[in-house]
Write a protein that holds these residues in place. Structure first.
Motif, PDB file in Angstrom:
ATOM      1  N   ILE A  42     153.445  94.709 -50.581  1.00 41.91           N
ATOM      2  CA  ILE A  42     152.248  95.232 -50.981  1.00 41.91           C
ATOM      3  C   ILE A  42     151.689  94.477 -52.208  1.00 41.91           C
ATOM      4  O   ILE A  42     150.641  94.337 -52.801  1.00 41.91           O
ATOM      5  CB  ILE A  42     152.416  96.554 -51.580  1.00 41.91           C
ATOM      6  CG1 ILE A  42     152.568  97.433 -50.155  1.00 41.91           C
ATOM      7  CG2 ILE A  42     151.187  97.187 -52.155  1.00 41.91           C
ATOM      8  CD1 ILE A  42     152.984  98.857 -50.189  1.00 41.91           C
ATOM      9  N   ILE A  72     156.147 103.107 -46.230  1.00 41.27           N
ATOM     10  CA  ILE A  72     154.850 102.659 -47.112  1.00 41.27           C
ATOM     11  C   ILE A  72     154.234 103.721 -47.968  1.00 41.27           C
ATOM     12  O   ILE A  72     154.001 103.566 -49.216  1.00 41.27           O
ATOM     13  CB  ILE A  72     153.695 102.208 -45.942  1.00 41.27           C
ATOM     14  CG1 ILE A  72     154.148 100.737 -45.401  1.00 41.27           C
ATOM     15  CG2 ILE A  72     152.476 102.026 -46.682  1.00 41.27           C
ATOM     16  CD1 ILE A  72     153.130 100.251 -44.410  1.00 41.27           C
ATOM     17  N   LEU A  76     154.060 103.298 -51.969  1.00 34.40           N
ATOM     18  CA  LEU A  76     152.757 103.686 -52.725  1.00 34.40           C
ATOM     19  C   LEU A  76     152.989 104.543 -53.680  1.00 34.40           C
ATOM     20  O   LEU A  76     152.380 104.332 -55.057  1.00 34.40           O
ATOM     21  CB  LEU A  76     151.688 103.764 -51.917  1.00 34.40           C
ATOM     22  CG  LEU A  76     151.290 102.575 -50.606  1.00 34.40           C
ATOM     23  CD1 LEU A  76     150.344 103.152 -49.579  1.00 34.40           C
ATOM     24  CD2 LEU A  76     150.706 101.658 -51.585  1.00 34.40           C
ATOM     25  N   LEU A  96     143.738  97.586 -48.725  1.00 34.62           N
ATOM     26  CA  LEU A  96     143.755  97.774 -50.051  1.00 34.62           C
ATOM     27  C   LEU A  96     142.208  97.745 -50.504  1.00 34.62           C
ATOM     28  O   LEU A  96     141.412  96.911 -49.735  1.00 34.62           O
ATOM     29  CB  LEU A  96     144.403  96.829 -50.797  1.00 34.62           C
ATOM     30  CG  LEU A  96     146.042  96.889 -50.700  1.00 34.62           C
ATOM     31  CD1 LEU A  96     146.626  97.379 -49.369  1.00 34.62           C
ATOM     32  CD2 LEU A  96     146.695  96.150 -51.576  1.00 34.62           C
ATOM     33  N   ILE A 102     147.726  95.427 -44.398  1.00 37.71           N
ATOM     34  CA  ILE A 102     148.855  95.523 -43.819  1.00 37.71           C
ATOM     35  C   ILE A 102     149.016  95.757 -42.530  1.00 37.71           C
ATOM     36  O   ILE A 102     148.814  97.084 -42.394  1.00 37.71           O
ATOM     37  CB  ILE A 102     149.828  96.038 -44.970  1.00 37.71           C
ATOM     38  CG1 ILE A 102     149.630  95.549 -46.331  1.00 37.71           C
ATOM     39  CG2 ILE A 102     151.420  96.049 -44.280  1.00 37.71           C
ATOM     40  CD1 ILE A 102     150.391  96.221 -47.445  1.00 37.71           C
TER      41      ILE A 102
END
Length: 539
Positions: A42, A72, A76, A96, A102
């Motif tokens: 990320i 994930i 985050l 993003l 991703i």
């Protein structure tokens, strides 16, 4: 609340940012490997706007329930709480704000894999790579090719303009036979066992549950302690196993109950097998269609040495369709000049028909090649003997040194021309047959080439003989088959049966390319010249 990395995770994070392109985090279960790798991925997506990154597992369902639904979102929330992202639940990618994406994929889903591999990526992450076949890894690695500009502030801080390409891996280590051990510990190419050209591009690090104890319940370590020794080695100690569960032979030496050493496979390896009495290709079909959904087809080439020991020459185990593994078996049969192919018939029924069809095809191609070769040789021999018959008749009429030299030169040129034409035609036949012709074809063509070279040498020797005697023979096409040519010198004594005629009459046409027939022919020319008073001078 921002998550605090453990000391081991910080060390792993530094390794992920190193110059190594391929990085493996291996260790026991629940050690935080996936967490730190997703975090790094990320961060790379943030650093390079518009970049693409892919996370692969072998099964797509596993990727959805673990990485997509659990890891994930957790990363985050704990590491990038201010980052606003969009989860595309149709194509399963996270986007993003800077346009980076991703993607999540399972290598068992052909349609989805084809869609994902239609794009290029800056990062590939193979999660639980012990479950992923090496062929799938190689296929995916072909898409690690996206060139991405770093964000201006990142470029200024690092002094780099582009995001470096990275391939991340993690696993609970299986056995030392697995490709992950060969690649990251032994520094060898999986399958071929060749040394990696850039071993420093491959780095690995061990991260175990004890390194993540602050984030695990104490009872989990009791669960690990209750496992078998083999399971604890893998899931607690994070080490590759020397033995495969259920294997008949161990990789490393062991001690027998009586204290004697039981040699392992590694200590029994040899650089080269001795002379072998017999070679066999053994096939154990699994019934798979070659789509990656079944067990491997075991294919091994083994031989019995004159020392009484058996030697494994090659492991051709594969995941192919019946036609594919049948062709591989036949290729191995011819590559190792094996005596036969043996296969287990208790699975797959008519699957061995693939091998039989390929072998029949091979035999038919060989038959056609041999027929063509025979027709070429018959025509060449017919032409050569026709030329020689006329030339030998001239020996009774020509006795001067230069005349003899001219006849010998013309004889050699005619034979050489015939052989060269035959060689060219044979080359075409062998090229059409392809690799199926094997070593025998190569040896035959080499013999033809040597024959032509020998004629050229003989030509120079005979020319030298004529020149030394004061005669003149220009050689090449200026010398005619009737024996005419510029000549001068002493007349030698003739013989009723020249040695050259006798030698040619005794030559077996099938041995024209053997080399010895050529030597006999040249010796006969020299003796004939000697009988006529010619002094031979090498050039």
């Amino acid at each position: 609340m921002i998550a605090q990395l453990t000391p081991k995770q910080r060390e792993a994070n530094r390794l992920l940012g190193s110059k190594a392109r391929n990085i493996m985090l291996r260790g026991g279960s629940r050690s935080g490997k996936t967490f730190i790798l997703v975090r790094a991925l990320i961060q790379r997506a943030i650093n390079a706007p518009g970049s693409r990154h892919a996370i692969f597992r072998f099964r797509f369902n596993h990727a959805k329930t673990s990485v997509w639904s659990d890891t994930i979102p957790k990363v985050l929330k704990l590491c990038f709480p201010a980052l606003s992202v969009r989860f595309d639940k149709t194509d399963f990618y996270v986007e993003l704000p800077n346009g980076s994406q991703i993607w999540i994929a399972g290598l068992d889903d052909k349609e989805r894999v084809e869609k994902i591999l239609g794009q290029e990526y800056a990062t590939l992450y193979f999660n639980e790579s012990s479950q992923i076949p090496w062929a799938s890894v190689e296929m995916a690695m072909s898409r690690l090719a996206q060139k991405c500009d770093l964000a201006p502030e990142i470029a200024q801080a690092t002094g780099r303009a582009y995001l470096a390409l990275k391939a991340y891996f993690d696993c609970n280590p299986p056995s030392k036979l697995h490709w992950s051990y060969q690649l990251f510990r032994a520094k060898l190419k999986p399958g071929t066992k060749e040394a990696l050209p850039k071993p420093d591009d491959y780095a690995e690090m061990k991260v175990n549950p004890s390194d993540n104890a602050d984030n695990l319940p104490p009872e989990y370590f009791e669960v690990l302690a209750s496992m078998s020794a083999a399971k604890r080695l893998r899931f607690e100690a994070g080490e590759w196993a020397s033995d495969v569960n259920g294997a008949l032979w161990a990789l490393e030496d062991r001690k027998a109950p009586d204290g004697k050493t039981m040699p392992g496979l590694d200590s029994l390896r040899v650089k080269e097998a001795p002379e072998l009495q017999r070679i066999v290709v053994a096939v154990d079909p699994s019934g798979t269609r070659g789509d990656g959904g079944g067990d491997d087809i075991g294919i091994v080439v083994a031989g019995l040495g004159i020392d009484g020991h058996a030697y494994v020459l090659e492991d051709g185990t594969c995941q192919l369709s019946p036609e594919g593994w049948g062709r591989r078996s036949v290729d191995l049969y011819h590559r190792h000049n094996a005596d036969r192919i043996v296969g287990e018939r208790n699975f797959g029924g008519d699957k061995h028909g693939a091998i039989e069809r390929l072998e029949l095809e091979h035999q038919e191609r060989l038959r056609q090649m041999r027929e063509q070769e025979r027709s070429i040789e018959v025509a060449a021999q017919s032409q050569m003997y026709s030329n020689l018959a006329g030339l030998m008749g001239a020996f009774g009429q020509q006795s001067k040194a230069a005349g003899i030299a001219a006849l010998a030169i013309n004889t050699m040129l005619k034979v050489r021309e015939t052989l060269q034409n035959s060689t060219a035609a044979a080359w075409q036949a062998y090229a059409a047959a392809g690799p199926i012709a094997g070593p025998a074809a190569f040896a035959k063509v080499m013999a033809m080439g040597k024959a032509s070279a020998a004629f050229i040498v003989a030509q120079g020797v005979v020319q030298g003989a004529a020149g030394a005697k004061g005669g003149s023979a220009s050689g090449g096409s200026s010398v005619t088959s009737s024996g005419s040519g510029n000549s001068s010198g002493n007349q030698g004594s003739g013989s009723s049966e020249p040695p050259l005629r006798a030698t040619l009459a005794a030559i077996d046409p099938r041995q024209l390319y053997s080399g010895q027939a050529l030597i006999d022919m040249f010796d006969a020319v020299q003796k004939e010249a000697g009988n006529r008073g010619i002094v031979w001078v090498p050039v």
